[in-house]
Design an enzyme around this catalytic site. Structure first.
Site, PDB file in Angstrom:
ATOM      1  N   ARG A  65      35.643  36.749  56.962  1.00  0.00           N
ATOM      2  CA  ARG A  65      36.931  37.558  56.279  1.00  0.00           C
ATOM      3  C   ARG A  65      35.173  39.018  55.693  1.00  0.00           C
ATOM      4  O   ARG A  65      35.017  40.098  55.786  1.00  0.00           O
ATOM      5  CB  ARG A  65      36.661  36.733  55.585  1.00  0.00           C
ATOM      6  CG  ARG A  65      37.692  37.489  54.231  1.00  0.00           C
ATOM      7  CD  ARG A  65      38.684  37.264  53.299  1.00  0.00           C
ATOM      8  NE  ARG A  65      38.238  37.238  51.626  1.00  0.00           N
ATOM      9  CZ  ARG A  65      38.110  38.047  51.186  1.00  0.00           C
ATOM     10  NH1 ARG A  65      39.308  38.646  51.377  1.00  0.00           N
ATOM     11  NH2 ARG A  65      37.857  37.860  50.207  1.00  0.00           N
ATOM     12  N   ARG A  91      45.105  44.350  52.448  1.00  0.00           N
ATOM     13  CA  ARG A  91      44.365  43.423  51.975  1.00  0.00           C
ATOM     14  C   ARG A  91      43.068  43.275  51.164  1.00  0.00           C
ATOM     15  O   ARG A  91      42.877  44.524  51.011  1.00  0.00           O
ATOM     16  CB  ARG A  91      43.922  43.202  53.513  1.00  0.00           C
ATOM     17  CG  ARG A  91      42.860  42.236  53.538  1.00  0.00           C
ATOM     18  CD  ARG A  91      42.409  42.514  55.486  1.00  0.00           C
ATOM     19  NE  ARG A  91      43.835  42.562  56.704  1.00  0.00           N
ATOM     20  CZ  ARG A  91      44.514  41.196  56.636  1.00  0.00           C
ATOM     21  NH1 ARG A  91      44.324  40.145  56.007  1.00  0.00           N
ATOM     22  NH2 ARG A  91      45.335  41.171  57.249  1.00  0.00           N
ATOM     23  N   LEU A  93      39.712  42.950  49.519  1.00  0.00           N
ATOM     24  CA  LEU A  93      38.214  43.983  49.615  1.00  0.00           C
ATOM     25  C   LEU A  93      37.174  42.345  48.954  1.00  0.00           C
ATOM     26  O   LEU A  93      37.510  42.131  47.815  1.00  0.00           O
ATOM     27  CB  LEU A  93      37.709  44.123  49.727  1.00  0.00           C
ATOM     28  CG  LEU A  93      38.999  45.355  49.972  1.00  0.00           C
ATOM     29  CD1 LEU A  93      38.685  47.506  49.368  1.00  0.00           C
ATOM     30  CD2 LEU A  93      38.705  45.743  50.830  1.00  0.00           C
ATOM     31  N   ASN A 107      43.040  51.619  43.433  1.00  0.00           N
ATOM     32  CA  ASN A 107      44.016  51.649  44.282  1.00  0.00           C
ATOM     33  C   ASN A 107      45.683  51.948  43.302  1.00  0.00           C
ATOM     34  O   ASN A 107      45.149  51.971  42.003  1.00  0.00           O
ATOM     35  CB  ASN A 107      43.582  49.960  43.976  1.00  0.00           C
ATOM     36  CG  ASN A 107      45.264  49.510  45.066  1.00  0.00           C
ATOM     37  OD1 ASN A 107      45.223  49.985  45.689  1.00  0.00           O
ATOM     38  ND2 ASN A 107      45.830  48.042  44.584  1.00  0.00           N
ATOM     39  N   THR A 108      46.271  52.161  44.065  1.00  0.00           N
ATOM     40  CA  THR A 108      47.501  53.006  43.389  1.00  0.00           C
ATOM     41  C   THR A 108      48.384  51.500  43.599  1.00  0.00           C
ATOM     42  O   THR A 108      48.200  50.423  44.659  1.00  0.00           O
ATOM     43  CB  THR A 108      47.712  53.897  44.021  1.00  0.00           C
ATOM     44  OG1 THR A 108      48.547  53.440  45.678  1.00  0.00           O
ATOM     45  CG2 THR A 108      47.260  55.309  44.161  1.00  0.00           C
ATOM     46  N   HIS A 109      49.282  51.425  42.921  1.00  0.00           N
ATOM     47  CA  HIS A 109      49.523  50.023  42.761  1.00  0.00           C
ATOM     48  C   HIS A 109      51.562  50.260  42.171  1.00  0.00           C
ATOM     49  O   HIS A 109      51.501  50.610  41.398  1.00  0.00           O
ATOM     50  CB  HIS A 109      49.486  49.063  42.147  1.00  0.00           C
ATOM     51  CG  HIS A 109      50.112  47.473  42.536  1.00  0.00           C
ATOM     52  ND1 HIS A 109      50.042  47.227  43.240  1.00  0.00           N
ATOM     53  CD2 HIS A 109      51.214  46.550  41.086  1.00  0.00           C
ATOM     54  CE1 HIS A 109      50.876  45.962  42.770  1.00  0.00           C
ATOM     55  NE2 HIS A 109      51.438  45.799  41.836  1.00  0.00           N
ATOM     56  N   SER A 136      50.925  52.292  38.545  1.00  0.00           N
ATOM     57  CA  SER A 136      49.270  52.333  38.122  1.00  0.00           C
ATOM     58  C   SER A 136      48.720  52.651  38.948  1.00  0.00           C
ATOM     59  O   SER A 136      48.300  52.298  40.909  1.00  0.00           O
ATOM     60  CB  SER A 136      49.063  50.802  37.736  1.00  0.00           C
ATOM     61  OG  SER A 136      49.548  50.575  36.918  1.00  0.00           O
ATOM     62  N   ASP A 141      38.895  45.344  41.636  1.00  0.00           N
ATOM     63  CA  ASP A 141      38.090  44.336  41.696  1.00  0.00           C
ATOM     64  C   ASP A 141      38.617  43.591  41.842  1.00  0.00           C
ATOM     65  O   ASP A 141      38.716  43.205  42.887  1.00  0.00           O
ATOM     66  CB  ASP A 141      37.885  43.560  39.690  1.00  0.00           C
ATOM     67  CG  ASP A 141      38.861  43.274  39.128  1.00  0.00           C
ATOM     68  OD1 ASP A 141      39.713  42.958  40.137  1.00  0.00           O
ATOM     69  OD2 ASP A 141      39.407  42.997  38.042  1.00  0.00           O
ATOM     70  N   ALA A 142      37.514  41.656  42.156  1.00  0.00           N
ATOM     71  CA  ALA A 142      38.117  40.699  42.782  1.00  0.00           C
ATOM     72  C   ALA A 142      38.964  40.207  42.743  1.00  0.00           C
ATOM     73  O   ALA A 142      39.452  39.506  43.301  1.00  0.00           O
ATOM     74  CB  ALA A 142      36.000  39.673  42.854  1.00  0.00           C
ATOM     75  N   GLY A 143      39.416  40.506  41.759  1.00  0.00           N
ATOM     76  CA  GLY A 143      40.809  40.014  40.806  1.00  0.00           C
ATOM     77  C   GLY A 143      41.532  40.327  41.715  1.00  0.00           C
ATOM     78  O   GLY A 143      41.995  41.903  42.887  1.00  0.00           O
ATOM     79  N   ASP A 145      45.171  43.252  41.799  1.00  0.00           N
ATOM     80  CA  ASP A 145      45.167  43.977  40.693  1.00  0.00           C
ATOM     81  C   ASP A 145      44.458  43.840  40.037  1.00  0.00           C
ATOM     82  O   ASP A 145      45.605  44.382  38.852  1.00  0.00           O
ATOM     83  CB  ASP A 145      47.003  44.252  40.896  1.00  0.00           C
ATOM     84  CG  ASP A 145      47.152  44.242  41.945  1.00  0.00           C
ATOM     85  OD1 ASP A 145      46.262  45.357  43.347  1.00  0.00           O
ATOM     86  OD2 ASP A 145      48.292  43.795  42.944  1.00  0.00           O
TER      87      ASP A 145
HETATM   88  C1  GAR Z   1      52.770  51.851  47.647  1.00  0.00           C
HETATM   89  O1  GAR Z   1      53.571  51.682  46.919  1.00  0.00           O
HETATM   90  C2  GAR Z   1      51.483  51.347  47.562  1.00  0.00           C
HETATM   91  O2  GAR Z   1      51.320  51.683  45.556  1.00  0.00           O
HETATM   92  C3  GAR Z   1      51.819  50.133  47.119  1.00  0.00           C
HETATM   93  O3  GAR Z   1      52.282  49.771  48.915  1.00  0.00           O
HETATM   94  C4  GAR Z   1      53.218  51.663  48.845  1.00  0.00           C
HETATM   95  C5  GAR Z   1      52.620  51.897  50.074  1.00  0.00           C
HETATM   96  O4  GAR Z   1      53.258  52.968  50.545  1.00  0.00           O
HETATM   97  N1  GAR Z   1      50.532  49.465  47.781  1.00  0.00           N
HETATM   98  C6  GAR Z   1      50.382  48.007  47.102  1.00  0.00           C
HETATM   99  O5  GAR Z   1      51.556  47.474  47.052  1.00  0.00           O
HETATM  100  C7  GAR Z   1      49.034  47.154  47.226  1.00  0.00           C
HETATM  101  N2  GAR Z   1      49.274  46.134  45.970  1.00  0.00           N
HETATM  102  P1  GAR Z   1      52.845  54.007  52.210  1.00  0.00           P
HETATM  103  O6  GAR Z   1      52.740  53.324  53.077  1.00  0.00           O
HETATM  104  O7  GAR Z   1      54.328  55.080  51.621  1.00  0.00           O
HETATM  105  O8  GAR Z   1      51.994  54.931  51.317  1.00  0.00           O
END
Ligand code: GAR
Length: 189
Positions: A65, A91, A93, A107-109, A136, A141-143, A145
């Site tokens: 890794r 993945r 990091l 990151n978008t979540h 969100s 960070d290392a955790g 989300d």
């Molecule tokens: C998005 O909803 C993003 O927030 C999520 O994957 C989707 C990607 O959609 N990410 C996570 O869940 C990270 N934990 P896309 O490939 O259609 O843009």
């Protein structure tokens, strides 16, 4: 001077596509200069169509890794990014890579963190039978989300929602939130 954004994806890249569409029409002084992935993701086509360079650093089972993260970091550094956006990059990091890019990775979540962290946030929200979930944007960070929340917003879960229908509504929010965050993070020239 315009800021340089590098986006990492793993999948269909619909949020990436929305960003590539809206950024040039916004007041945000930034460009997506490269898109990277940990696999041959379908979403890379959105970059190809616009002549934006892409790279793939595949992670195979049994791979070291740290070595993978070093190679990924080297590939990212080639594009001298000011900000890195994880947009469906699935993945984790390692701290060595996060340290290399300090707090420049966001990151978008698809949930209202700290609710439903992890890779199946939308399914987990449906399973929990909540009436609201959300979206969100966080600092990575290392955790899993757990980083600082930069922006978030709520969305209702409708009776009859499927994972896909709910996720599609959440992604609309994610795209808006990301632009809001970029507006605050990117310096105006
Ligand atoms: C998005 O909803 C993003 O927030 C999520 O994957 C989707 C990607 O959609 N990410 C996570 O869940 C990270 N934990 P896309 O490939 O259609 O843009």
């Amino acid at each position: 001077m315009r800021s340089r954004i590098l986006v990492l994806i793993s999948g269909s890249g619909t949020n990436l596509e929305a960003l590539l569409h809206s950024l040039p029409n916004s007041r945000i002084a930034a460009d997506v200069v490269a898109v990277g992935s940990d696999q041959e993701a379908a979403g890379l086509q959105h970059a190809h169509q616009r002549g934006i360079p892409t790279f793939v650093l595949g992670f195979e089972k049994g791979m070291n890794r740290e070595a993978w993260a070093r190679d990924l970091g080297d590939a990212m550094d080639t594009f001298t990014p000011d900000l890195i956006v994880l947009s469906g990059f699935m993945r984790l990091l390692p701290p060595s890579l996060l340290a290399r890019f300090e707090s420049r990775i966001i990151n978008t979540h698809p949930s209202f963190l700290p609710e439903f962290p992890g890779a199946h946030a939308v399914r987990d929200a449906l399973d929990a039978k909540v009436v609201e979930t959300g979206a969100s944007v966080i600092v990575v960070d290392a955790g899993v989300d757990t980083g600082e929340i930069l922006a978030q917003s709520r969305v209702s879960v409708f009776p009859g929602d499927t994972e896909e229908s709910l996720h599609d509504r959440i992604k609309i929010l994610e795209r808006q939130l990301l632009l809001e965050v970029l507006t605050t993070l990117i310096p105006t020239p």
